[in-house]
Motif scaffolding. Structure first.
Motif, mmCIF file in Angstrom:
data_model
loop_
_atom_site.group_PDB
_atom_site.id
_atom_site.type_symbol
_atom_site.label_atom_id
_atom_site.label_comp_id
_atom_site.label_asym_id
_atom_site.label_seq_id
_atom_site.Cartn_x
_atom_site.Cartn_y
_atom_site.Cartn_z
ATOM 1 N N ALA A 10 0.827 -1.208 0.000
ATOM 2 C CA ALA A 10 0.000 0.000 0.000
ATOM 3 C C ALA A 10 0.863 1.260 0.000
ATOM 4 O O ALA A 10 0.526 2.254 -0.655
ATOM 5 N N GLY A 11 1.981 1.240 0.702
ATOM 6 C CA GLY A 11 2.887 2.386 0.718
ATOM 7 C C GLY A 11 3.525 2.625 -0.637
ATOM 8 O O GLY A 11 3.689 3.766 -1.068
ATOM 9 N N ILE A 12 3.877 1.554 -1.317
ATOM 10 C CA ILE A 12 4.457 1.667 -2.658
ATOM 11 C C ILE A 12 3.405 2.208 -3.625
ATOM 12 O O ILE A 12 3.692 3.090 -4.443
ATOM 13 N N GLU A 13 2.188 1.714 -3.514
ATOM 14 C CA GLU A 13 1.109 2.192 -4.382
ATOM 15 C C GLU A 13 0.812 3.665 -4.130
ATOM 16 O O GLU A 13 0.543 4.423 -5.062
ATOM 17 N N SER A 14 0.894 4.098 -2.886
ATOM 18 C CA SER A 14 0.693 5.500 -2.547
ATOM 19 C C SER A 14 1.757 6.369 -3.208
ATOM 20 O O SER A 14 1.457 7.440 -3.751
ATOM 21 N N PHE A 15 3.001 5.908 -3.192
ATOM 22 C CA PHE A 15 4.077 6.651 -3.837
ATOM 23 C C PHE A 15 3.874 6.671 -5.350
ATOM 24 O O PHE A 15 4.094 7.703 -5.996
ATOM 25 N N ASP A 26 13.543 14.604 -9.098
ATOM 26 C CA ASP A 26 14.997 14.683 -9.224
ATOM 27 C C ASP A 26 15.674 13.589 -8.409
ATOM 28 O O ASP A 26 15.127 13.123 -7.402
ATOM 29 N N PHE A 27 16.874 13.218 -8.835
ATOM 30 C CA PHE A 27 17.668 12.281 -8.049
ATOM 31 C C PHE A 27 17.876 12.862 -6.659
ATOM 32 O O PHE A 27 18.095 14.056 -6.497
ATOM 33 N N GLY A 28 17.787 12.000 -5.658
ATOM 34 C CA GLY A 28 17.949 12.429 -4.273
ATOM 35 C C GLY A 28 16.653 12.802 -3.592
ATOM 36 O O GLY A 28 16.622 13.038 -2.395
ATOM 37 N N SER A 29 15.556 12.847 -4.361
ATOM 38 C CA SER A 29 14.253 13.188 -3.783
ATOM 39 C C SER A 29 13.771 12.071 -2.857
ATOM 40 O O SER A 29 14.040 10.894 -3.092
ATOM 41 N N VAL A 30 13.050 12.479 -1.830
ATOM 42 C CA VAL A 30 12.511 11.533 -0.852
ATOM 43 C C VAL A 30 11.072 11.925 -0.553
ATOM 44 O O VAL A 30 10.775 13.088 -0.307
ATOM 45 N N GLN A 31 10.184 10.943 -0.579
ATOM 46 C CA GLN A 31 8.783 11.158 -0.244
ATOM 47 C C GLN A 31 8.400 10.125 0.806
ATOM 48 O O GLN A 31 8.582 8.927 0.599
ATOM 49 N N ILE A 32 7.873 10.568 1.929
ATOM 50 C CA ILE A 32 7.450 9.649 2.970
ATOM 51 C C ILE A 32 5.980 9.275 2.748
ATOM 52 O O ILE A 32 5.168 10.129 2.369
ATOM 53 N N THR A 33 5.672 7.997 2.924
ATOM 54 C CA THR A 33 4.296 7.512 2.855
ATOM 55 C C THR A 33 4.070 6.569 4.028
ATOM 56 O O THR A 33 5.017 6.014 4.571
ATOM 57 N N GLU A 34 2.813 6.405 4.407
ATOM 58 C CA GLU A 34 2.495 5.350 5.363
ATOM 59 C C GLU A 34 2.766 4.030 4.667
ATOM 60 O O GLU A 34 2.560 3.898 3.463
ATOM 61 N N SER A 35 3.238 3.047 5.406
ATOM 62 C CA SER A 35 3.619 1.782 4.787
ATOM 63 C C SER A 35 2.412 0.949 4.390
ATOM 64 O O SER A 35 2.453 0.222 3.407
ATOM 65 N N GLY A 37 1.412 -1.504 6.106
ATOM 66 C CA GLY A 37 1.609 -2.845 6.657
ATOM 67 C C GLY A 37 3.082 -3.183 6.766
ATOM 68 O O GLY A 37 3.945 -2.374 6.482
ATOM 69 N N GLY A 38 3.348 -4.376 7.178
ATOM 70 C CA GLY A 38 4.738 -4.798 7.344
ATOM 71 C C GLY A 38 5.283 -4.416 8.702
ATOM 72 O O GLY A 38 4.541 -4.133 9.642
ATOM 73 N N ASN A 39 6.600 -4.369 8.818
ATOM 74 C CA ASN A 39 7.265 -4.121 10.097
ATOM 75 C C ASN A 39 7.489 -2.644 10.388
ATOM 76 O O ASN A 39 8.139 -2.313 11.367
ATOM 77 N N SER A 40 7.005 -1.770 9.559
ATOM 78 C CA SER A 40 7.268 -0.354 9.712
ATOM 79 C C SER A 40 5.985 0.434 9.471
ATOM 80 O O SER A 40 5.112 0.006 8.722
ATOM 81 N N ASN A 41 5.881 1.582 10.088
ATOM 82 C CA ASN A 41 4.713 2.437 9.888
ATOM 83 C C ASN A 41 4.826 3.318 8.654
ATOM 84 O O ASN A 41 3.823 3.762 8.113
ATOM 85 N N PHE A 42 6.068 3.598 8.247
ATOM 86 C CA PHE A 42 6.308 4.522 7.140
ATOM 87 C C PHE A 42 7.334 3.949 6.172
ATOM 88 O O PHE A 42 8.182 3.147 6.545
ATOM 89 N N LEU A 43 7.264 4.430 4.926
ATOM 90 C CA LEU A 43 8.293 4.146 3.918
ATOM 91 C C LEU A 43 8.906 5.472 3.490
ATOM 92 O O LEU A 43 8.195 6.456 3.303
ATOM 93 N N LEU A 44 10.200 5.474 3.355
ATOM 94 C CA LEU A 44 10.897 6.603 2.764
ATOM 95 C C LEU A 44 11.186 6.215 1.313
ATOM 96 O O LEU A 44 12.108 5.467 1.027
ATOM 97 N N ASN A 45 10.369 6.701 0.407
ATOM 98 C CA ASN A 45 10.498 6.382 -1.009
ATOM 99 C C ASN A 45 11.533 7.320 -1.600
ATOM 100 O O ASN A 45 11.397 8.539 -1.513
#
Length: 122
Positions: A10-15, A26-35, A37-45
């Motif tokens: 779900a976090g990947i789909e959100s990104f 741009d290279f180096g960009s970061v977007q945080i999303t809720e994960s 599920g899984g072992n973490s609450n957030f993903l740093l895409n």
């Protein structure tokens, strides 16, 4: 794939939706999303692959630094990350990736960052 298999599809789909609206980042960009599920609450895409070979080390270092800044701004205290810039579309060996990521961590740490633990999975 590993992130999706661990329950964070779900976090990947959100990104993916974010990219579809925003367009290319741009290279180096970061977007945080809720994960989602899984072992973490957030993903740093992050956007770290696809640069030219002579730029990949710096891109991975900058991306790691930027991810830690975003994590800190969102109140996170721990971060785990896979080797960036490797694999079938990457340009770096796992050793080069580890060195680039550690350089990003050191830059962040030298500025007094608030992240307490960083795990780099090679």
């Amino acid at each position: 794939g590993s992130v999706a298999h661990a329950g964070a599809l779900a976090g990947i789909e959100s990104f993916d939706k974010f990219i579809a609206q925003k367009g290319r980042l741009d290279f180096g960009s970061v977007q945080i999303t809720e994960s989602g599920g899984g072992n973490s609450n957030f993903l740093l895409n992050v956007v770290s692959v696809g640069s030219k070979k002579d730029q990949e080390f710096q891109v991975v270092s900058d991306t790691t630094y930027n991810a830690l800044v975003v994590a800190s701004k969102n109140g996170l205290k721990t971060v785990a990350a896979p080797a960036l810039g490797t694999g079938i579309i990457g340009q770096l060996t796992v050793e080069q990736s580890a060195n680039a990521m550690l350089a990003g961590v050191q830059s962040y740490d030298s500025e007094g960052g608030s992240i307490e633990e960083v795990t780099i999975v090679i």
